[in-house]
Design a protein around this motif. Structure first.
Motif, PDB file in Angstrom:
ATOM      1  N   GLY A  27       0.863  -1.179   0.000  1.00  0.00           N
ATOM      2  CA  GLY A  27       0.000   0.000   0.000  1.00  0.00           C
ATOM      3  C   GLY A  27       0.896   1.225   0.000  1.00  0.00           C
ATOM      4  O   GLY A  27       1.747   1.372   0.882  1.00  0.00           O
ATOM      5  N   VAL A  28       0.767   2.054  -1.015  1.00  0.00           N
ATOM      6  CA  VAL A  28       1.663   3.224  -1.129  1.00  0.00           C
ATOM      7  C   VAL A  28       0.871   4.473  -1.492  1.00  0.00           C
ATOM      8  O   VAL A  28      -0.256   4.386  -1.984  1.00  0.00           O
ATOM      9  N   GLU A  29       1.490   5.627  -1.273  1.00  0.00           N
ATOM     10  CA  GLU A  29       0.872   6.887  -1.689  1.00  0.00           C
ATOM     11  C   GLU A  29       1.740   7.607  -2.703  1.00  0.00           C
ATOM     12  O   GLU A  29       1.335   8.611  -3.246  1.00  0.00           O
ATOM     13  N   HIS A  30       2.957   7.099  -2.890  1.00  0.00           N
ATOM     14  CA  HIS A  30       3.911   7.810  -3.726  1.00  0.00           C
ATOM     15  C   HIS A  30       4.587   6.809  -4.672  1.00  0.00           C
ATOM     16  O   HIS A  30       4.992   5.722  -4.237  1.00  0.00           O
ATOM     17  N   PRO A  31       4.755   7.158  -5.973  1.00  0.00           N
ATOM     18  CA  PRO A  31       5.385   6.222  -6.916  1.00  0.00           C
ATOM     19  C   PRO A  31       6.788   5.783  -6.488  1.00  0.00           C
ATOM     20  O   PRO A  31       7.217   4.671  -6.768  1.00  0.00           O
ATOM     21  N   ARG A  32       7.486   6.675  -5.766  1.00  0.00           N
ATOM     22  CA  ARG A  32       8.839   6.327  -5.331  1.00  0.00           C
ATOM     23  C   ARG A  32       8.808   5.120  -4.378  1.00  0.00           C
ATOM     24  O   ARG A  32       9.653   4.221  -4.457  1.00  0.00           O
ATOM     25  N   ALA A  33       7.807   5.105  -3.497  1.00  0.00           N
ATOM     26  CA  ALA A  33       7.683   3.991  -2.551  1.00  0.00           C
ATOM     27  C   ALA A  33       7.399   2.695  -3.304  1.00  0.00           C
ATOM     28  O   ALA A  33       7.986   1.646  -3.010  1.00  0.00           O
ATOM     29  N   GLU A  34       6.525   2.774  -4.287  1.00  0.00           N
ATOM     30  CA  GLU A  34       6.205   1.574  -5.075  1.00  0.00           C
ATOM     31  C   GLU A  34       7.461   1.064  -5.794  1.00  0.00           C
ATOM     32  O   GLU A  34       7.753  -0.130  -5.780  1.00  0.00           O
ATOM     33  N   ARG A  35       8.215   1.987  -6.376  1.00  0.00           N
ATOM     34  CA  ARG A  35       9.406   1.603  -7.125  1.00  0.00           C
ATOM     35  C   ARG A  35      10.416   0.884  -6.220  1.00  0.00           C
ATOM     36  O   ARG A  35      10.944  -0.166  -6.556  1.00  0.00           O
ATOM     37  N   LEU A  36      10.629   1.456  -5.032  1.00  0.00           N
ATOM     38  CA  LEU A  36      11.599   0.847  -4.111  1.00  0.00           C
ATOM     39  C   LEU A  36      11.161  -0.546  -3.662  1.00  0.00           C
ATOM     40  O   LEU A  36      11.963  -1.480  -3.598  1.00  0.00           O
ATOM     41  N   LEU A  37       9.875  -0.680  -3.361  1.00  0.00           N
ATOM     42  CA  LEU A  37       9.399  -1.982  -2.880  1.00  0.00           C
ATOM     43  C   LEU A  37       9.433  -3.027  -3.996  1.00  0.00           C
ATOM     44  O   LEU A  37       9.767  -4.187  -3.768  1.00  0.00           O
ATOM     45  N   ARG A  38       9.110  -2.594  -5.205  1.00  0.00           N
ATOM     46  CA  ARG A  38       9.172  -3.511  -6.342  1.00  0.00           C
ATOM     47  C   ARG A  38      10.613  -3.987  -6.558  1.00  0.00           C
ATOM     48  O   ARG A  38      10.873  -5.167  -6.765  1.00  0.00           O
ATOM     49  N   GLU A  39      11.541  -3.030  -6.446  1.00  0.00           N
ATOM     50  CA  GLU A  39      12.957  -3.361  -6.626  1.00  0.00           C
ATOM     51  C   GLU A  39      13.424  -4.334  -5.531  1.00  0.00           C
ATOM     52  O   GLU A  39      14.125  -5.305  -5.793  1.00  0.00           O
ATOM     53  N   MET A  40      12.967  -4.054  -4.305  1.00  0.00           N
ATOM     54  CA  MET A  40      13.371  -4.894  -3.173  1.00  0.00           C
ATOM     55  C   MET A  40      12.885  -6.335  -3.347  1.00  0.00           C
ATOM     56  O   MET A  40      13.606  -7.290  -3.090  1.00  0.00           O
ATOM     57  N   TYR A  41      11.637  -6.480  -3.803  1.00  0.00           N
ATOM     58  CA  TYR A  41      11.045  -7.817  -3.911  1.00  0.00           C
ATOM     59  C   TYR A  41      11.282  -8.481  -5.267  1.00  0.00           C
ATOM     60  O   TYR A  41      10.838  -9.609  -5.479  1.00  0.00           O
ATOM     61  N   GLU A  42      11.960  -7.762  -6.161  1.00  0.00           N
ATOM     62  CA  GLU A  42      12.156  -8.280  -7.523  1.00  0.00           C
ATOM     63  C   GLU A  42      12.631  -9.745  -7.570  1.00  0.00           C
ATOM     64  O   GLU A  42      12.057 -10.570  -8.302  1.00  0.00           O
ATOM     65  N   PRO A  43      13.664 -10.133  -6.786  1.00  0.00           N
ATOM     66  CA  PRO A  43      14.111 -11.533  -6.867  1.00  0.00           C
ATOM     67  C   PRO A  43      13.009 -12.523  -6.483  1.00  0.00           C
ATOM     68  O   PRO A  43      12.975 -13.638  -7.005  1.00  0.00           O
ATOM     69  N   ILE A  44      12.116 -12.100  -5.577  1.00  0.00           N
ATOM     70  CA  ILE A  44      11.034 -13.008  -5.180  1.00  0.00           C
ATOM     71  C   ILE A  44       9.944 -13.017  -6.255  1.00  0.00           C
ATOM     72  O   ILE A  44       9.445 -14.066  -6.656  1.00  0.00           O
ATOM     73  N   ILE A  45       9.616 -11.826  -6.769  1.00  0.00           N
ATOM     74  CA  ILE A  45       8.571 -11.730  -7.798  1.00  0.00           C
ATOM     75  C   ILE A  45       8.971 -12.558  -9.024  1.00  0.00           C
ATOM     76  O   ILE A  45       8.196 -13.342  -9.546  1.00  0.00           O
ATOM     77  N   ARG A  46      10.216 -12.373  -9.455  1.00  0.00           N
ATOM     78  CA  ARG A  46      10.677 -13.074 -10.683  1.00  0.00           C
ATOM     79  C   ARG A  46      11.295 -14.433 -10.372  1.00  0.00           C
ATOM     80  O   ARG A  46      11.728 -15.142 -11.271  1.00  0.00           O
ATOM     81  N   ARG A  47      11.394 -14.772  -9.080  1.00  0.00           N
ATOM     82  CA  ARG A  47      11.970 -16.049  -8.625  1.00  0.00           C
ATOM     83  C   ARG A  47      13.393 -16.249  -9.159  1.00  0.00           C
ATOM     84  O   ARG A  47      13.741 -17.319  -9.677  1.00  0.00           O
ATOM     85  N   THR A  48      14.182 -15.190  -9.050  1.00  0.00           N
ATOM     86  CA  THR A  48      15.545 -15.267  -9.593  1.00  0.00           C
ATOM     87  C   THR A  48      16.589 -15.591  -8.523  1.00  0.00           C
ATOM     88  O   THR A  48      17.757 -15.768  -8.840  1.00  0.00           O
ATOM     89  N   PHE A  49      16.186 -15.648  -7.264  1.00  0.00           N
ATOM     90  CA  PHE A  49      17.176 -15.957  -6.215  1.00  0.00           C
ATOM     91  C   PHE A  49      17.402 -17.471  -6.169  1.00  0.00           C
ATOM     92  O   PHE A  49      16.577 -18.254  -6.672  1.00  0.00           O
TER      93      PHE A  49
END
Ligand code: UDX
Length: 447
Positions: A172-194
């Motif tokens: 849950g975010v109010e600012h695009p910057r927050a969304e971008r950071l969280l997406r980047e943080m979870y990227e390995p889990i989202i894409r299952r690259t770890f």
């Protein structure tokens, strides 16, 4: 990314360790110095399968650190997760004083941009309060903040797998910057690259759904999910009561219901009711918030009431067989609120033992993991070394937690050891027909 986790309970410790595991640099902070020392030494304050190895490896490889100093923790961090406890107050409301205190301290101590993420289970609108608190106590000349809600859906006992292979990630975010950071943080889990520390080949290949909402909706998703699962359990427990009255088998009813894809098999296991530190307290807190907002969530009050009646009902059923409980020996298998954890909080098994003791019964208890913790809770019980000792001379056995190891026990030996072969299987762990053919007086739930 550099991340700080404040609070090293179940949620904080699992989240921090798993975020380190997927490649981030994580510092976990807790004001309990003793706990921090334990963790720094690579030891575990809780039992959670697989977590100890992950903590040890990430400590060794310098991606994970523990400190009691909040400033040290947040200084280099871009994202700070609030994972402190929100225990229930007398009236069922969540106590948010620890969340407020941490938000205030983050405000005071920050000297650069921080994304402050609430991960503790909190009532809707807490995000707004965190934002206000950061503004009031922060120095806008030095620091800038975004606030986000990122609820966790971890189950104790499978928390590591749940974190690394979630059904969904909600932010849950109010600012695009927050969304971008969280997406980047979870990227390995989202894409299952770890590199998965649990499976050699990962079970699924589809990307994990990453749901972006406003902060209030994310907060509600968490409470509504837990409340819905609790509702499923109380529903099937009510059906179990009806099954007993009409001579049907709730296991078959649940199977038949669960084959409908819209319903699903999960969380239709009848038993002594739900426990743990999430469902009971979150349910009550959800009812309270609704009430405060002018909504009477009667459905959930009933879900809670049905749950609270499960243990007294089990005691009644024992009395129907044993007449008097005073001085009867009752073996109890399982004390944790569910298998694969040593957590006793709101455990139906502990509530049951307390009631048996209050009735004057002699309780011989056994649990594979929770014995040490149980000593403080039910001191007058007899703690058995193994499940067989727990049934020795017993007038009845109650299966209160469905540990897998109970299934493989020598039941002929159990029967010989018992004074009376009466079993109240509070989790429907055993096959009813088999037990009866072995000569047990077998009572299941809803069968
Ligand atoms: C729960 C949620 O599942 C998780 O998403 C959330 O983040 C925290 O709360 P947890 O408390 O670890 O996780 O346990 P869970 O496996 O969900 O079980 C909760 C309780 O419900 C246990 O006491 C369990 O025995 C009981 N239960 C569960 C049933 O009685 N029947 C069922 O069918 C399922």
């Amino acid at each position: 990314m550099r991340i700080c986790i404040v609070g090293t309970g179940y949620v904080g410790l699992v989240a921090g360790t798993c975020l380190a595991e997927i490649g981030h640099r994580v510092v976990c902070v807790d004001d309990d110095r003793q706990k921090i020392e334990v963790l720094q030494g690579g030891r575990m304050p809780i039992y959670e399968p697989g977590l100890d190895e992950l903590v040890a490896r990430n400590l060794r490889e310098n991606r994970l650190a523990f400190t009691a100093d909040l400033k040290e923790g947040i200084d280099a961090a871009t994202a700070v997760f609030i994972c402190v406890g929100t225990p229930p107050l007398e009236d069922g409301d969540a106590d948010l004083s620890a969340v407020e205190q941490v938000a205030r301290r983050i405000g005071e101590l920050s000297s650069s941009y921080k994304l402050v993420v609430e991960k503790s289970t909190v009532p809707v609108q807490t995000g707004k309060w965190i934002e206000k608190t950061l503004m009031v106590y922060g120095d806008s000349g030095r620091s800038e903040f975004d606030v986000a809600s990122n609820p966790e859906f971890l189950r104790e006992g499978s928390a590591v797998i749940d974190f690394l292979h979630p059904d969904r990630i909600v932010v849950g975010v109010e600012h695009p910057r927050a969304e971008r950071l969280l997406r980047e943080m979870y990227e390995p889990i989202i894409r299952r690259t770890f590199v998965c520390p649990v499976h050699s080949t990962c079970p699924a290949t589809e990307p994990v759904p990453f749901l972006v909402t406003d902060i209030r909706s994310a907060e509600l998703i968490k409470h509504a999910s837990n409340a819905f699962l609790a509702t499923k359990i109380s529903f099937i427990n009510s059906v179990a009561d009806l099954c007993e009255l009409v001579g049907a088998d709730v296991e078959l009813v649940a199977k038949g219901m669960g084959l409908d894809g819209r319903i699903g098999r999960a969380f239709l296991k009848a038993g002594l009711g739900f426990g743990g530190f999430c469902f009971p307290k979150d349910l009550q807190a959800f009812v309270k918030i609704a009430e405060r907002c002018g909504h009477d969530f009667r459905l959930l009050r009933e879900v809670d009431r049905i749950n609270q009646a499960r243990v007294p009902q089990a005691i009644r059923r024992l009395k129907e067989q044993l007449w008097i409980l005073k001085e009867k020996v009752i073996g109890v298998w399982g004390l944790a609120f569910k298998p694969d954890t040593d957590d006793l909080r709101y455990s139906p098994a502990i509530a049951l033992v307390k009631q048996l003791l209050a009735e004057g019964a002699s309780v011989r208890a056994y649990d594979p993991k929770a014995m040490e913790k149980a000593r403080g809770e039910i001191a007058s019980a007899i703690f058995s070394r193994d499940p067989y000792e727990a049934v020795s001379g017993a007038d009845a056995l109650v299966v209160a937690t469905e540990w897998r190891e109970f299934e493989g026990l020598d039941l002929t030996r159990v029967k010989t050891l018992m004074r009376r072969p009466l079993i109240l299987d509070g989790r429907n762990l055993f096959d009813r027909e088999k037990m009866r053919s072995m000569g047990f007086e077998y009572l299941g739930i809803g069968r």
